[in-house]
Design a protein around this motif. Sequence first.
Motif, short mmCIF file in Angstrom:
data_model
loop_
_atom_site.label_atom_id
_atom_site.label_comp_id
_atom_site.label_asym_id
_atom_site.label_seq_id
_atom_site.Cartn_x
_atom_site.Cartn_y
_atom_site.Cartn_z
N ARG A 90 0.83 -1.20 0.00
CA ARG A 90 0.00 0.00 0.00
C ARG A 90 0.87 1.26 0.00
O ARG A 90 1.91 1.30 0.66
CB ARG A 90 -0.89 -0.02 1.25
CG ARG A 90 -1.88 1.13 1.35
CD ARG A 90 -2.73 1.01 2.60
NE ARG A 90 -3.50 -0.23 2.61
CZ ARG A 90 -4.48 -0.49 3.48
NH1 ARG A 90 -4.80 0.40 4.40
NH2 ARG A 90 -5.12 -1.65 3.44
N PRO A 91 0.47 2.31 -0.72
CA PRO A 91 1.23 3.57 -0.68
C PRO A 91 1.33 4.15 0.72
O PRO A 91 0.47 3.91 1.58
CB PRO A 91 0.43 4.50 -1.61
CG PRO A 91 -0.29 3.57 -2.54
CD PRO A 91 -0.63 2.37 -1.70
N VAL A 92 2.39 4.94 0.94
CA VAL A 92 2.63 5.63 2.20
C VAL A 92 2.72 7.12 1.90
O VAL A 92 3.48 7.54 1.03
CB VAL A 92 3.94 5.16 2.86
CG1 VAL A 92 4.23 5.97 4.13
CG2 VAL A 92 3.89 3.66 3.15
N VAL A 93 1.97 7.92 2.62
CA VAL A 93 1.99 9.37 2.45
C VAL A 93 2.16 10.02 3.82
O VAL A 93 1.33 9.83 4.72
CB VAL A 93 0.70 9.90 1.79
CG1 VAL A 93 0.73 11.43 1.69
CG2 VAL A 93 0.51 9.27 0.40
N ASP A 94 3.23 10.77 4.00
CA ASP A 94 3.45 11.48 5.26
C ASP A 94 2.31 12.48 5.50
O ASP A 94 1.84 13.12 4.55
CB ASP A 94 4.78 12.22 5.21
CG ASP A 94 5.16 12.83 6.55
OD1 ASP A 94 5.84 12.14 7.33
OD2 ASP A 94 4.74 13.98 6.81
N PRO A 95 1.87 12.64 6.74
CA PRO A 95 0.75 13.57 7.01
C PRO A 95 1.02 15.01 6.63
O PRO A 95 0.09 15.78 6.39
CB PRO A 95 0.55 13.43 8.53
CG PRO A 95 1.11 12.11 8.88
CD PRO A 95 2.25 11.88 7.93
N SER A 96 2.29 15.41 6.55
CA SER A 96 2.61 16.79 6.18
C SER A 96 2.72 16.99 4.67
O SER A 96 2.93 18.12 4.21
CB SER A 96 3.91 17.23 6.85
OG SER A 96 5.02 16.46 6.36
N ALA A 97 2.58 15.92 3.90
CA ALA A 97 2.60 16.02 2.43
C ALA A 97 1.19 16.32 1.93
O ALA A 97 0.20 15.97 2.56
CB ALA A 97 3.12 14.73 1.82
#
Length: 209
Positions: free
Chosen positions: A10-17
């Motif tokens: 699954r993709p990972v996206v930092d909360p600040s992105a």
Amino acid sequence: MPCYEIDGIRPVVDPSAYVHPSAVLIGDVIVGPRCYIGPCASLRGDFGRLVLEEGANLQDTCVMHGFPGTDTVVGVDGHIGHGAVLHGCRIGRNAMVGMNAVVMDGAEIGEAAIVAAMAFVKAQQQIPPRSLAVGSPARVLRTLSEQEIAWKSEGTATYHALAVRSLASMREVEPLTQADAARRAATMPVGEVEPLYKLKQAATPGGEG
């Protein structure tokens, strides 16, 4: 955003992105802190891993993909212009890939280098740090000036700010039917960034680039 798991990855996206809702993320995609992903970007991590390191931006309609067993990486503060294609390559720290450029498998763009708009960087080509690459196939034209590198960094800072602005205020709405007479113009909170040609004209006697 359209976000898809494949083979249990699954993709990972930092909360600040910030990732625009129309961008598509598939599989082995890692988006780091303070990144910006623009409208209609496609990040297909279904063959190899795709990584955007801290502060990188991938603008409208860009494509990232790679061959099996490869990583496609945009380094810290990497700046990928509208419509560019990255395939199995590595973009160095603070480097820039111009609009509609293509960077192919095994190619490496050095730190603080700039690949000009519409350039084609062939497979396994090495673009040295702090250099300007132009053309199709790309060739190294010259070393970048301090002014050009500073201009690139200022432009990237506007995308750092845009990620913050977008997280705070972007939302889907219905359009107005007409513009109000007192309509406020869009502005950037970090100051105006001039096109590079204007900076060069201002620095040249007689105003010529």
